[in-house]
Design an enzyme around this catalytic site. Structure first.
Site, mmCIF file in Angstrom:
data_model
loop_
_atom_site.group_PDB
_atom_site.id
_atom_site.type_symbol
_atom_site.label_atom_id
_atom_site.label_comp_id
_atom_site.label_asym_id
_atom_site.label_seq_id
_atom_site.Cartn_x
_atom_site.Cartn_y
_atom_site.Cartn_z
ATOM 1 C CG ASP A 228 -8.482 -9.534 16.716
ATOM 2 O OD1 ASP A 228 -8.618 -10.593 17.368
ATOM 3 O OD2 ASP A 228 -9.454 -8.925 16.228
HETATM 4 C C1 BGC Z 1 -11.904 -11.126 17.390
HETATM 5 C C2 BGC Z 1 -11.616 -10.569 18.767
HETATM 6 C C3 BGC Z 1 -11.547 -11.691 19.767
HETATM 7 C C4 BGC Z 1 -10.500 -12.680 19.308
HETATM 8 C C5 BGC Z 1 -10.344 -13.862 20.233
HETATM 9 C C6 BGC Z 1 -10.959 -12.238 17.025
HETATM 10 O O1 BGC Z 1 -11.361 -12.866 15.845
HETATM 11 O O2 BGC Z 1 -11.831 -10.102 16.435
HETATM 12 O O3 BGC Z 1 -12.601 -9.651 19.135
HETATM 13 O O4 BGC Z 1 -11.280 -11.191 21.045
HETATM 14 O O5 BGC Z 1 -10.863 -13.193 18.045
HETATM 15 O O6 BGC Z 1 -11.443 -14.696 20.172
#
Ligand code: BGC
Length: 703
Positions: A228
């Site tokens: 993530d």
């Molecule tokens: C989220 C993800 C997301 C990523 C990119 C993160 O903060 O948890 O679900 O895909 O950011 O935006």
């Protein structure tokens, strides 16, 4: 190491260690559309690779895209075929916006009703989650993009999501939290995103047991594992644990610059926290650059075998190849926006759950209506966070109703708008200077002088923050009470991320749950209110009073204490808990009415994993029924839920006709996970209970 095709292997041999590392660490997209970007290696013709957020549509910078209903609205259709269609539509839109991977679907189980991202997830039940996971992944990937099921695993809350340690039994992981991901992998998912949190002591980015042993070795996952964003906590631990791609890969200098600051002026954790107003759930932005020079150094020092880096690269290249990035003839996704618009509306309508109806719905074509509520002049396109996008064609709640009725329609907010948190400005309401201040008196007046009062209420959920309460924010409960006091035909439409309490439930004539319906909000709602479409939705999550959930009662079980949250309820998540206690839900899992009436005529065993159910539509209107099959295992194990959903089928039945539907029963309901012996098949006999919800059983048989 994974087996690479010859072409991929040949490329691998040409790459220097530095070039390999360039492929396993994200960078900033020079085009500014992607959420994540891998630059490729030009020298060898390895193309750029772009990852765009989902899961409810494609967020590609300022490029507009279809804003589909929330994932929880999709699963409320109980019709996974719609997930496949939505996935394919999103795949086409991703490609047409030059994106190669979509960051979705969201597969975390709905454990805590407060979780700020429940709208991005499917259900409290692993069988429902798995069915939707499978079709969403297949649909997306049928259009040659990479699906990225997320967040692996146990990211079931937003409070302190980047630091919390989840204390969960392996059995609960296997039987509740992992099956959705397993289904996605079985469907061929090209990628999996790790969660921010740690599980039983290890951060998911570094979790060798769950990432390498379970996901890759046991399940045979051949795609790449991506962290993530700002969620890679180490270099050696993550690489050796099985992580393949670090995101976002932005340097600290660049990050601070993005927020208009100089890196020397900022402390770790400060910038994102301040900017997004949700410090508790923000990741630590110093978690970057783990898979850059430190990775090269660790390989040179022998701390990470170079074969591990080769494996990372192969996994990524293989997906690029699979989606045709090395082919000149790759098609660019023919978009038929009009079709996607219709699909978004269909899903929103079919996911709308008719919770209560005292003979008031469907409305007459010429009904005089007051449309009331703080957000009725906008569409509820989604919640806050990474799923926000620029919708293509928005129909505000009130506009759809105004268009559809041939009677009079008055529109009043009644109370001030509910503040929605937005990461990207996508959900911000247009300021309308000409609009008068909301007036409760005007709303009550409108309600008192019309046939039907429709009150639309909503919550305001966002990533990085959990809801503080299951009560509706602001003065919305009061608005409903006051409207109901002056109009006996009051219909409440709830637009929420998950369960809400409904203290006024007994005082109103009908209640519809329409979640976050996406860009087609008004059109979809009107089609259900006027009966153009049957209310086919059912609850994929139990609606109950805040204090009755298994996560209630102690901070240790939610949102955690001293950095740890204990999943003390084990397998008793959602309806399984309510089956085992005296607490009555407000509306049980699986509940939802139809405009038609259904009689359950028979259930027959076809084989060990299939039953056949005949239902008759005894009404004079066509309708849709969701037939649910729950399995009770013999009482050999106190820790086991009383019954588990094993299968379901959404079926259309014309007025007056009977239909017979085959329901496949999932192995999960017939087995249990033992921490030393692994999966164990339970001995029968099993009771199969068929009905309309977890608490409305109509027929039974024995297997
Ligand atoms: C989220 C993800 C997301 C990523 C990119 C993160 O903060 O948890 O679900 O895909 O950011 O935006």
């Amino acid at each position: 190491m994974a087996i690479a095709s010859t072409a991929v292997r040949e490329l691998l041999q040409e790459l220097t260690l530095e070039e390999k590392v360039q492929l396993v660490n994200g960078a900033v997209d020079p085009e500014g559309t992607a959420t994540g970007y891998v630059p490729g290696v030009e020298r060898l013709g390895i193309p750029e690779f772009r990852l765009a957020d989902g899961p409810m549509g494609v967020r590609a910078g300022e490029k507009q895209a279809t804003a589909f209903p929330a994932s929880i609205a999709l699963s409320a259709t109980f019709d996974p075929k719609l997930a496949r269609k939505q996935g394919a539509a999103m795949g086409r839109e991703a490609k047409a916006r030059n994106q190669d991977a979509v960051l979705g679907p969201g597969l975390n189980l709905i454990r805590a009703p407060h979780c700020g991202r429940n709208f991005e997830y499917y259900s409290e039940d692993p069988v429902v989650t798995s069915a939707f996971a499978e079709e969403a992944v297949s649909g997306l990937q049928s259009e040659n993009v990479v699906a990225t099921p997320k967040h692996y695993v146990a990211n079931n809350q937003e409070t302190k999501r980047a630091s919390i340690d989840v204390d969960v039994s392996e059995r609960a992981l296997r039987e509740c939290y992992l099956p959705g991901f397993k289904a996605a992998v079985d469907a061929g998912a090209g990628s999996v995103m790790t969660a921010y949190n740690s599980v039983n002591g290890d951060f998911m980015s570094d979790h060798r047991q769950l990432v390498t042993d379970v996901l890759k070795d046991e399940w045979g996952f051949e795609g790449y594992v991506v962290s993530d964003w700002f969620g890679t906590v180490s270099t050696v631990g993550a690489a050796n644990g099985g992580l393949d791609l670090e995101m976002p890969g932005i340097t600290r200098e660049e990050l601070w610059k993005m927020f208009g600051m100089d890196v020397d002026d900022a402390d770790d954790g400060q910038v994102l926290a301040e900017t997004a107003e949700v410090p508790e759930g923000m990741p630590d932005p110093s978690n970057t650059e783990q898979f850059t020079e430190p990775l090269v150094d660790a390989v040179r020092s022998g701390a990470i075998p170079e074969e591990r880096v080769d494996d990372m690269v192969v996994r990524i290249l293989r997906q690029m190849k699979r989606i045709g990035l090395f082919d000149d003839s790759r098609d660019d996704g023919q978009i038929k926006d009009a079709n996607h618009r219709t699909l978004a509306e269909t899903i929103a309508a079919r996911g709308t759950v008719l919770l209560k109806n005292e003979d008031i719905l469907p409305l007459d074509d010429d009904a005089d209506i007051a449309v009331l509520g703080p957000g009725v002049r906008e569409a509820k396109t989604g919640g806050g966070g990474s799923s926000e996008l620029e919708p293509l064609h928005v129909v505000a709640t009130a506009d759809g109703i105004r268009e559809r009725t041939t009677g009079d329609a008055t529109v009043e907010r009644g109370i001030p708008e509910i503040e929605q948190i937005s990461f990207f400005g996508g959900n911000e309401d247009d300021e309308d200077d000409a609009e008068p201040e909301p007036s409760l008196d005007a709303a009550i007046d409108a309600a008192a002088n019309t046939e039907v009062a429709i009150v639309v209420v909503q919550d305001a959920a966002t990533e990085a923050k959990d809801r503080e309460s299951l009560r509706l924010p602001g003065q919305q409960d009061k608005l409903v009470e006051e409207v109901a006091a002056v109009n006996d035909n009051t219909v409440v439409v709830v637009q929420s991320s998950g369960p809400v309490e409904m203290p006024w439930k007994a005082d109103v004539s009908a209640v519809l749950e329409s979640w976050y319906p996406g860009q087609s909000d008004g059109d979809a709602l009107a089609s259900v209110l006027f009966g153009d479409v049957d209310a086919g939705g059912r609850l994929p999550v139990t609606f109950a009073r805040e204090d009755d959930y298994p996560t209630a009662g102690s901070d240790t079980t939610f949102p955690g204490e001293d950095g740890e949250v204990q999943y003390a309820e084990g397998l008793f998540v959602g309806y399984r808990h309510f089956d085992a206690t005296d607490a009555d839900p407000i509306y049980p899992f699986g509940h939802g009415l139809s405009y038609a009436d259904f009689a359950y005529r028979s259930v027959e065993v076809v084989d060990e994993r299939q039953v056949q159910v005949t239902v008759e539509n005894t009404s004079d209107c066509d309708g849709r029924e969701v037939v649910q099959a729950y399995v009770r295992a013999p009482e050999t194990d106190d820790d086991r839920p009383i019954r588990e959903l094993a299968g379901f089928e959404s079926v259309r039945a014309p007025a007056g006709e009977s239909v017979t539907v085959a329901i496949e029963l999932d192995d999960l309901a017939f087995s249990r996970y033992d921490e030393t012996e692994g999966w164990i098949n339970l001995d029968g006999p099993f009771e199969v209970e068929v009905g309309r919800s977890a608490q409305d059983v109509r027929l039974g048989t024995t297997l």
